[in-house]
Scaffold this motif. Structure first.
Motif, PDB file in Angstrom:
ATOM      1  N   SER A 383      75.299  17.903 -17.136  1.00 24.40           N
ATOM      2  CA  SER A 383      75.219  16.542 -16.535  1.00 24.40           C
ATOM      3  C   SER A 383      74.294  15.610 -16.542  1.00 24.40           C
ATOM      4  CB  SER A 383      76.104  16.943 -15.004  1.00 24.40           C
ATOM      5  OG  SER A 383      74.988  17.028 -13.862  1.00 24.40           O
ATOM      6  N   LEU A 384      73.184  16.479 -16.169  1.00 22.89           N
ATOM      7  CA  LEU A 384      71.598  15.653 -15.899  1.00 22.89           C
ATOM      8  C   LEU A 384      71.561  14.576 -17.170  1.00 22.89           C
ATOM      9  CD1 LEU A 384      69.630  17.914 -13.863  1.00 22.89           C
ATOM     10  CD2 LEU A 384      70.904  15.946 -13.237  1.00 22.89           C
ATOM     11  N   GLN A 385      72.023  14.930 -18.417  1.00 20.02           N
ATOM     12  CA  GLN A 385      71.633  14.140 -19.417  1.00 20.02           C
ATOM     13  C   GLN A 385      72.478  12.831 -19.419  1.00 20.02           C
ATOM     14  OE1 GLN A 385      73.265  15.380 -23.187  1.00 20.02           O
ATOM     15  NE2 GLN A 385      74.270  16.969 -21.962  1.00 20.02           N
ATOM     16  N   TYR A 386      73.340  12.824 -18.551  1.00 21.61           N
ATOM     17  CA  TYR A 386      74.229  11.460 -18.431  1.00 21.61           C
ATOM     18  C   TYR A 386      74.127  11.039 -17.067  1.00 21.61           C
ATOM     19  CZ  TYR A 386      76.544  14.371 -21.961  1.00 21.61           C
ATOM     20  OH  TYR A 386      76.868  15.057 -23.366  1.00 21.61           O
ATOM     21  N   GLY A 387      73.597  11.717 -16.162  1.00 23.62           N
ATOM     22  CA  GLY A 387      73.703  11.059 -14.746  1.00 23.62           C
ATOM     23  C   GLY A 387      72.507  11.554 -13.847  1.00 23.62           C
ATOM     24  N   GLY A 388      72.726  11.812 -12.733  1.00 26.45           N
ATOM     25  CA  GLY A 388      71.639  12.375 -11.862  1.00 26.45           C
ATOM     26  C   GLY A 388      71.129  11.401 -10.896  1.00 26.45           C
ATOM     27  N   GLY A 389      69.958  11.374 -10.641  1.00 23.62           N
ATOM     28  CA  GLY A 389      69.181  10.288  -9.660  1.00 23.62           C
ATOM     29  C   GLY A 389      69.509  10.931  -8.234  1.00 23.62           C
ATOM     30  N   MET A 390      69.490  10.106  -7.179  1.00 24.95           N
ATOM     31  CA  MET A 390      69.272  10.405  -5.732  1.00 24.95           C
ATOM     32  C   MET A 390      69.984  11.904  -5.305  1.00 24.95           C
ATOM     33  SD  MET A 390      66.747   9.094  -4.142  1.00 24.95           S
ATOM     34  CE  MET A 390      66.119   7.673  -3.445  1.00 24.95           C
ATOM     35  N   PHE A 391      69.453  12.742  -5.017  1.00 25.17           N
ATOM     36  CA  PHE A 391      70.066  13.674  -4.712  1.00 25.17           C
ATOM     37  C   PHE A 391      71.164  14.552  -5.684  1.00 25.17           C
ATOM     38  CE2 PHE A 391      68.849  11.090  -1.218  1.00 25.17           C
ATOM     39  CZ  PHE A 391      67.941  11.779  -0.813  1.00 25.17           C
ATOM     40  N   TRP A 392      71.447  14.128  -6.731  1.00 20.60           N
ATOM     41  CA  TRP A 392      72.116  14.728  -7.754  1.00 20.60           C
ATOM     42  C   TRP A 392      71.070  15.421  -8.644  1.00 20.60           C
ATOM     43  CZ3 TRP A 392      76.129  11.727 -11.092  1.00 20.60           C
ATOM     44  CH2 TRP A 392      76.680  12.386 -12.243  1.00 20.60           C
ATOM     45  N   ASP A 393      70.253  14.701  -9.208  1.00 25.11           N
ATOM     46  CA  ASP A 393      69.265  15.499  -9.732  1.00 25.11           C
ATOM     47  C   ASP A 393      68.018  15.986  -8.408  1.00 25.11           C
ATOM     48  OD1 ASP A 393      66.544  15.850 -11.155  1.00 25.11           O
ATOM     49  OD2 ASP A 393      67.235  14.640 -12.554  1.00 25.11           O
ATOM     50  N   SER A 394      66.927  15.694  -8.667  1.00 23.31           N
ATOM     51  CA  SER A 394      66.067  15.792  -7.676  1.00 23.31           C
ATOM     52  C   SER A 394      64.809  14.965  -7.344  1.00 23.31           C
ATOM     53  CB  SER A 394      65.860  17.458  -7.537  1.00 23.31           C
ATOM     54  OG  SER A 394      64.779  17.783  -8.443  1.00 23.31           O
ATOM     55  N   PHE A 395      64.043  15.149  -6.396  1.00 19.16           N
ATOM     56  CA  PHE A 395      62.966  14.557  -6.320  1.00 19.16           C
ATOM     57  C   PHE A 395      61.742  15.147  -7.416  1.00 19.16           C
ATOM     58  CE2 PHE A 395      64.447  13.348  -2.225  1.00 19.16           C
ATOM     59  CZ  PHE A 395      64.269  11.972  -2.446  1.00 19.16           C
ATOM     60  N   ARG A 396      62.204  14.978  -8.694  1.00 21.10           N
ATOM     61  CA  ARG A 396      61.479  15.804  -9.849  1.00 21.10           C
ATOM     62  C   ARG A 396      60.564  14.841 -10.559  1.00 21.10           C
ATOM     63  NH1 ARG A 396      63.326  16.109 -15.031  1.00 21.10           N
ATOM     64  NH2 ARG A 396      65.332  15.176 -14.574  1.00 21.10           N
ATOM     65  N   ALA A 397      59.211  15.183 -10.894  1.00 22.01           N
ATOM     66  CA  ALA A 397      58.136  14.536 -11.576  1.00 22.01           C
ATOM     67  C   ALA A 397      58.784  13.932 -12.687  1.00 22.01           C
ATOM     68  CB  ALA A 397      56.871  15.264 -11.419  1.00 22.01           C
ATOM     69  N   TYR A 398      58.476  12.780 -13.142  1.00 23.73           N
ATOM     70  CA  TYR A 398      58.818  12.088 -14.343  1.00 23.73           C
ATOM     71  C   TYR A 398      58.275  12.913 -15.377  1.00 23.73           C
ATOM     72  CZ  TYR A 398      58.983   8.914 -18.167  1.00 23.73           C
ATOM     73  OH  TYR A 398      59.365   8.316 -19.369  1.00 23.73           O
ATOM     74  N   GLY A 399      58.966  13.463 -16.494  1.00 20.20           N
ATOM     75  CA  GLY A 399      58.548  14.243 -17.423  1.00 20.20           C
ATOM     76  C   GLY A 399      58.703  15.477 -17.434  1.00 20.20           C
ATOM     77  N   THR A 400      59.224  16.257 -16.273  1.00 23.70           N
ATOM     78  CA  THR A 400      59.588  17.380 -16.187  1.00 23.70           C
ATOM     79  C   THR A 400      60.929  17.695 -16.698  1.00 23.70           C
ATOM     80  OG1 THR A 400      60.433  17.252 -13.960  1.00 23.70           O
ATOM     81  CG2 THR A 400      58.198  17.857 -14.189  1.00 23.70           C
ATOM     82  N   ASP A 401      61.326  19.080 -17.021  1.00 27.39           N
ATOM     83  CA  ASP A 401      62.409  19.342 -17.594  1.00 27.39           C
ATOM     84  C   ASP A 401      63.932  19.306 -16.547  1.00 27.39           C
ATOM     85  OD1 ASP A 401      64.481  21.760 -18.400  1.00 27.39           O
ATOM     86  OD2 ASP A 401      63.688  20.708 -20.435  1.00 27.39           O
ATOM     87  N   TYR A 402      64.999  19.140 -17.031  1.00 28.19           N
ATOM     88  CA  TYR A 402      66.235  19.347 -16.225  1.00 28.19           C
ATOM     89  C   TYR A 402      66.356  20.416 -15.401  1.00 28.19           C
ATOM     90  CZ  TYR A 402      67.827  14.955 -18.978  1.00 28.19           C
ATOM     91  OH  TYR A 402      68.023  13.697 -19.507  1.00 28.19           O
ATOM     92  N   GLN A 403      65.681  21.352 -16.046  1.00 27.25           N
ATOM     93  CA  GLN A 403      65.858  22.661 -15.347  1.00 27.25           C
ATOM     94  C   GLN A 403      65.313  22.855 -14.030  1.00 27.25           C
ATOM     95  OE1 GLN A 403      68.013  25.253 -16.762  1.00 27.25           O
ATOM     96  NE2 GLN A 403      67.543  26.225 -14.736  1.00 27.25           N
ATOM     97  N   ALA A 404      64.010  22.211 -13.892  1.00 28.87           N
ATOM     98  CA  ALA A 404      63.568  22.284 -12.707  1.00 28.87           C
ATOM     99  C   ALA A 404      64.556  21.658 -11.498  1.00 28.87           C
ATOM    100  CB  ALA A 404      62.355  21.231 -12.599  1.00 28.87           C
ATOM    101  N   ALA A 405      65.179  20.649 -11.694  1.00 27.94           N
ATOM    102  CA  ALA A 405      66.339  20.106 -10.952  1.00 27.94           C
ATOM    103  C   ALA A 405      67.605  21.411 -10.554  1.00 27.94           C
ATOM    104  CB  ALA A 405      66.850  18.978 -11.282  1.00 27.94           C
ATOM    105  N   VAL A 406      67.897  21.889 -11.598  1.00 27.47           N
ATOM    106  CA  VAL A 406      68.622  22.959 -11.484  1.00 27.47           C
ATOM    107  C   VAL A 406      67.974  24.232 -10.399  1.00 27.47           C
ATOM    108  CG1 VAL A 406      70.179  24.628 -12.443  1.00 27.47           C
ATOM    109  CG2 VAL A 406      69.996  22.312 -13.583  1.00 27.47           C
ATOM    110  N   ASP A 407      66.876  24.531 -10.745  1.00 30.51           N
ATOM    111  CA  ASP A 407      66.246  25.716 -10.250  1.00 30.51           C
ATOM    112  C   ASP A 407      66.271  25.144  -8.689  1.00 30.51           C
ATOM    113  OD1 ASP A 407      66.221  27.152 -12.413  1.00 30.51           O
ATOM    114  OD2 ASP A 407      64.278  26.313 -12.743  1.00 30.51           O
TER     115      ASP A 407
END
Length: 560
Positions: A383-407
């Motif tokens: 889903s993160l390739q299409y959406g995300g953002g505040m609290f759906w993704d995470s406070f993840r550094a720009y340039g890091t992989d989507y998997q970091a948010a999942v973990d």
């Protein structure tokens, strides 16, 4: 934008208990609630006089014989939050004599310390740039085109300059900046512009919530600014022409101290989250949330009152609210939502404000449940390739992989199941899960079955959620996370000019009086835009710095 309306302080703390889990979700455990103060002629009185609001009843001036001390300064700032401390530093470093008075025994910060900017040298390093025209249009349209566009445009012009100034200050104190990711949603994008500042000695002594304020204070004091704690402002002082010339404050011993300010008085007193009279009048939806998150219980509208008593007006209601759906569980994603009756009620793949309003208005309650199956981590990653953002993704550094948010969310869900089971549920069957959520079992099973059919059909004809967010709920174990709206701030208030002067109902300045930060209005309306993440702090930065320069006599308008 004009009719003057006012503030009460009755029942300020009713329903205001903070959810520890919700606050922890925002990373702001250091943002503890402060007791609302009370002072003669001040901010916690009952309404009266034929049903008039508190802000409509100007108290009698405190007589000169009750003033125990008089202090002369050039700039008086009332309130020690982000905008107030920033203004103190900006004015002081440009040569003005500054006093800041704060009602609490500490400075007050909110959120996780991030600040939004439309451009900066940090963004340049990452080759990130944005179309200001598009982002401003999104901002204005989110506000129902009811904000004042000239004031918003000033923010867009000044944002980069002010952020670079802040970055220089932070780095000189050993702090570093991390830019976090936004959302890739087509409908509700959030740009990658959230600057999280951390590190250094001052940061280590404080929290993510109030580090910025203490950083500003430490620098302001070097330039001669004075910070006075436990000194709530009670009422403004005006001369015969109506010009505001200072304020009467009350120290912890109950003595009155009058501060005279030759260049201006700045209201930076925060919002009205803990004043039910204001919420009833200007932001009734704020009372539907599960919890009032990370707004000091002293945020009762002291500045709003004083501005109205001095002749100022308020922006038209309803005032916009800043809400996040993290008052209970800390994760929800784009998955199926059901209300306490077990029924689906909205398109779940929307932005934070939309989720809060949807839960309360369409769901009809102060909470709902996000439900997903054993494949949720794979689904979330997709889903993160299409959406995300505040609290759906995470406070993840720009340039890091989507998997970091999942973990990160996987750890959060497992921790929630163990530590806050009231908000996180897991069962091997949907029947068991319904019982754990205490929803109507038949309604819930029917909702899941109907939702799974929509997923297989590839079109959500119930709420038209984008098809790439349709993830079926089929394989156990099944998990439910409570989605609960929390109020962070009411970001509307005192009617101000583009130079932050308090305006009366005829749009004329109340001479000598200014308002910045969340006590001031017109920057937002109707709703809080989050396409520019962290823009509330970004607004405090720009307003504080620009007004400080203005009062010190050095401000030069960009593009003038």
């Amino acid at each position: 934008m004009g009719e003057t309306k006012g503030i009460s302080r009755r029942n300020l703390l009713k329903g205001a208990a903070l959810s520890a889990a919700g606050v922890a979700a925002l990373g702001v455990m250091g943002c503890s609630p402060q007791a609302a103060g009370s002072a003669e002629g001040g901010s916690v009185s009952e309404t009266g006089e034929g049903g008039k609001h508190t802000w409509e009843i100007k108290p009698e001036p405190i007589s000169a014989d009750k003033i125990k001390e008089t202090v002369d300064t050039e700039v008086l700032i009332i309130g020690g939050g982000y905008s107030g401390t920033c203004c103190a530093l900006s004015a002081a470093e440009n040569g003005a004599k500054v006093v800041l008075v704060e009602k609490d025994a500490m400075l007050n910060g909110h959120g996780v310390g991030g600040t939004g900017a439309i451009a900066s040298r940090e963004l340049d390093k990452l080759n990130i740039s944005f179309d200001k025209a598009i982002e401003m249009e999104r901002w204005v349209s989110t506000c129902g085109n009811r904000c004042r566009e000239s004031l918003v445009a000033k923010w867009f012009r000044e944002s980069e300059r002010c952020m670079n100034w802040f970055l220089d200050l932070a780095e000189s104190n050993g702090a570093k900046c991390m830019v976090t990711v936004g959302s890739r949603s087509v409908v509700h994008p959030e740009i990658d512009c959230y600057h999280m500042i951390a590190g250094g000695q001052i940061f280590e002594q404080h929290t993510m919530a109030d580090f910025v304020e203490y950083l500003f204070e430490s620098e302001a004091v070097k330039h001669g600014a004075q910070f006075v704690y436990e000194m709530p402002a009670v009422q403004l002082v005006q001369d015969d022409s109506g010009k505001v010339t200072g304020a009467v404050c009350q120290n912890k011993d109950g003595d009155y101290v009058q501060y005279n300010a030759s260049k201006g008085v700045v209201l930076a007193t925060g919002d009205v989250s803990y004043n039910d009279e204001y919420l009833d009048e200007f932001a009734p939806i704020a009372k539907k949330v599960m919890t009032r998150l990370c707004s000091d219980q002293g945020n009762v509208g002291d500045g709003h009152n004083m501005a109205a008593w001095a002749g100022g007006s308020f922006q038209d209601g309803p005032w916009p609210t800043m809400m996040h759906p993290q008052a209970a569980a800390t994760f929800h994603g784009p998955f199926l939502f059901v209300n306490p009756e077990g029924k689906r009620f909205m398109n779940e793949a929307t932005w934070v404000q939309g989720k809060c309003v949807g839960v309360m208005v369409n769901g009809g309650s102060d909470h709902a449940w996000s439900v997903f199956d054993a494949n949720w981590q794979t689904d979330l990653l997709d889903s993160l390739q299409y959406g995300g953002g505040m609290f759906w993704d995470s406070f993840r550094a720009y340039g890091t992989d989507y998997q970091a948010a999942v973990d990160s969310h996987a750890k959060g869900v497992e921790s929630g199941l163990e530590k806050t089971p009231a908000y996180f549920k897991r069962a091997n069957t949907l029947e068991e899960l319904a019982e754990m959520m205490e929803v109507d079992k038949d309604e819930f099973l029917a909702s899941v079955d109907r939702y799974n059919k929509r997923c297989k059909e590839g079109e959500d004809t119930d709420f038209y959620k984008e098809s790439h967010f349709l993830y079926p709920i089929e394989e156990g174990p099944f998990t439910a996370c409570m989605v609960a709206p929390g109020l962070l701030a009411v970001v509307g208030g005192i009617h101000v000019s583009d130079s932050f002067e308090v305006l009366n109902a005829e749009n004329q300045p109340v001479e000598g009086l200014y308002a910045i930060g969340n006590c001031s209005g017109d920057m937002y309306a109707y709703d809080y835009p989050i396409n520019v993440q962290g823009n509330s702090h970004g607004r405090c930065l720009v307003e504080g710095k620009c007004l400080g320069e203005q009062l010190a006599g050095v401000y030069q308008e960009i593009g003038a």
